[in-house]
Motif scaffolding. Structure first.
Motif, PDB file in Angstrom:
ATOM      1  N   GLY A 197     -29.973 -25.927 -18.342  1.00  0.00           N
ATOM      2  CA  GLY A 197     -28.666 -26.067 -18.525  1.00  0.00           C
ATOM      3  C   GLY A 197     -27.819 -24.867 -17.948  1.00  0.00           C
ATOM      4  O   GLY A 197     -26.575 -24.498 -18.302  1.00  0.00           O
ATOM      5  N   GLN A 198     -28.269 -24.366 -16.848  1.00  0.00           N
ATOM      6  CA  GLN A 198     -27.699 -23.431 -16.129  1.00  0.00           C
ATOM      7  C   GLN A 198     -27.736 -23.909 -14.548  1.00  0.00           C
ATOM      8  O   GLN A 198     -28.584 -24.561 -14.037  1.00  0.00           O
ATOM      9  N   ARG A 199     -26.452 -23.245 -13.811  1.00  0.00           N
ATOM     10  CA  ARG A 199     -26.521 -23.425 -12.328  1.00  0.00           C
ATOM     11  C   ARG A 199     -27.213 -22.106 -11.930  1.00  0.00           C
ATOM     12  O   ARG A 199     -26.986 -20.886 -12.498  1.00  0.00           O
ATOM     13  N   TYR A 200     -28.055 -22.354 -11.092  1.00  0.00           N
ATOM     14  CA  TYR A 200     -29.064 -21.034 -10.850  1.00  0.00           C
ATOM     15  C   TYR A 200     -29.385 -21.167  -9.587  1.00  0.00           C
ATOM     16  O   TYR A 200     -29.713 -22.043  -8.750  1.00  0.00           O
ATOM     17  N   ALA A 201     -29.463 -19.757  -8.996  1.00  0.00           N
ATOM     18  CA  ALA A 201     -30.027 -19.489  -7.458  1.00  0.00           C
ATOM     19  C   ALA A 201     -30.794 -18.176  -7.407  1.00  0.00           C
ATOM     20  O   ALA A 201     -30.611 -17.371  -8.489  1.00  0.00           O
ATOM     21  N   CYS A 208     -36.952  -8.162  -3.611  1.00  0.00           N
ATOM     22  CA  CYS A 208     -36.992  -8.474  -4.938  1.00  0.00           C
ATOM     23  C   CYS A 208     -36.067  -9.681  -5.189  1.00  0.00           C
ATOM     24  O   CYS A 208     -34.692  -9.564  -4.835  1.00  0.00           O
ATOM     25  N   GLY A 209     -36.276 -10.704  -6.118  1.00  0.00           N
ATOM     26  CA  GLY A 209     -35.580 -11.630  -6.220  1.00  0.00           C
ATOM     27  C   GLY A 209     -34.616 -11.368  -7.446  1.00  0.00           C
ATOM     28  O   GLY A 209     -34.604 -10.581  -8.435  1.00  0.00           O
ATOM     29  N   VAL A 210     -33.137 -11.681  -6.974  1.00  0.00           N
ATOM     30  CA  VAL A 210     -32.132 -11.543  -7.830  1.00  0.00           C
ATOM     31  C   VAL A 210     -31.656 -12.830  -8.010  1.00  0.00           C
ATOM     32  O   VAL A 210     -31.077 -13.593  -7.216  1.00  0.00           O
ATOM     33  N   SER A 211     -31.549 -13.160  -9.446  1.00  0.00           N
ATOM     34  CA  SER A 211     -30.943 -14.498  -9.842  1.00  0.00           C
ATOM     35  C   SER A 211     -29.315 -14.382 -10.185  1.00  0.00           C
ATOM     36  O   SER A 211     -28.734 -13.440 -10.528  1.00  0.00           O
ATOM     37  N   LEU A 212     -28.917 -15.612  -9.633  1.00  0.00           N
ATOM     38  CA  LEU A 212     -27.444 -15.674  -9.947  1.00  0.00           C
ATOM     39  C   LEU A 212     -27.266 -16.778 -11.086  1.00  0.00           C
ATOM     40  O   LEU A 212     -27.926 -17.926 -10.691  1.00  0.00           O
ATOM     41  N   PHE A 213     -26.661 -16.964 -12.072  1.00  0.00           N
ATOM     42  CA  PHE A 213     -26.604 -17.994 -13.011  1.00  0.00           C
ATOM     43  C   PHE A 213     -25.217 -18.114 -13.669  1.00  0.00           C
ATOM     44  O   PHE A 213     -24.530 -17.201 -13.870  1.00  0.00           O
ATOM     45  N   ALA A 214     -25.075 -19.308 -14.052  1.00  0.00           N
ATOM     46  CA  ALA A 214     -23.750 -19.508 -15.058  1.00  0.00           C
ATOM     47  C   ALA A 214     -24.251 -20.795 -15.856  1.00  0.00           C
ATOM     48  O   ALA A 214     -25.267 -21.591 -15.238  1.00  0.00           O
ATOM     49  N   SER A 215     -23.378 -20.751 -17.215  1.00  0.00           N
ATOM     50  CA  SER A 215     -23.846 -22.102 -17.866  1.00  0.00           C
ATOM     51  C   SER A 215     -23.245 -23.321 -16.995  1.00  0.00           C
ATOM     52  O   SER A 215     -22.073 -23.041 -16.539  1.00  0.00           O
ATOM     53  N   ALA A 216     -23.990 -24.242 -17.011  1.00  0.00           N
ATOM     54  CA  ALA A 216     -23.651 -25.591 -16.442  1.00  0.00           C
ATOM     55  C   ALA A 216     -22.525 -26.383 -17.100  1.00  0.00           C
ATOM     56  O   ALA A 216     -21.794 -27.205 -16.744  1.00  0.00           O
ATOM     57  N   ALA A 217     -22.481 -26.015 -18.469  1.00  0.00           N
ATOM     58  CA  ALA A 217     -21.312 -26.615 -19.255  1.00  0.00           C
ATOM     59  C   ALA A 217     -19.932 -26.003 -19.234  1.00  0.00           C
ATOM     60  O   ALA A 217     -19.520 -24.883 -18.644  1.00  0.00           O
TER      61      ALA A 217
END
Length: 140
Positions: free
Chosen positions: A119-123, A131-140
């Motif tokens: 349920g998230q937009r993720y990258a 090092c992996g750095v995640s970017l995310f937000a609620s998809a709703a």
């Protein structure tokens, strides 16, 4: 029956900071500044830098040389990540924009933005040390 006083329980440790070991301080700080972390400009040449994050947590950066000064046996990790940072974005569109801004600035995109099953937009984008750095937000 004994009525000996019980010793007070020690306070539980509180997470105060997240530390990163970096190969190039200026390059690492430039990346994290693009993510909105306020790090003083004069920190680029320092062996140690830190910044306060919202909520009171701190992020710390130390050069590999600094870490070896107190831990001579330290070696750069190999074979995958063990820790990752995740940045909450204000919207799914902000995930896309932030990812594109970082990739356009020359940073390596690891996973392009997608709508995750949870349920998230993720990258994921890589910082200068890989090092992996995640970017995310609620998809709703």
């Amino acid at each position: 029956m004994s009525t000996q006083p019980t010793a007070p329980r020690p306070a539980a440790p509180r997470l105060d900071a997240i530390g990163l070991v970096v190969s190039d301080m200026a390059a690492s700080l430039a990346f994290y500044r693009r993510l909105g972390i306020d790090v003083p400009a004069d920190a680029d040449t320092a062996p140690h830098a830190e910044a306060a994050l919202p909520g009171g947590l701190r992020i710390l950066w130390d050069t590999e040389e600094t870490v070896r000064s107190f831990d001579p046996g330290w070696t750069r990790p190999r074979g995958g990540e063990r820790t990752g940072l995740a940045f909450l974005c204000g919207s799914p569109a902000e995930v896309d924009t932030t990812y594109e801004t970082l990739v356009t600035a020359g940073y390596t995109g690891h996973l392009e933005p997608w709508d995750a099953v949870w349920g998230q937009r993720y990258a994921i984008v890589l910082d200068p040390d890989g090092c992996g750095v995640s970017l995310f937000a609620s998809a709703a």
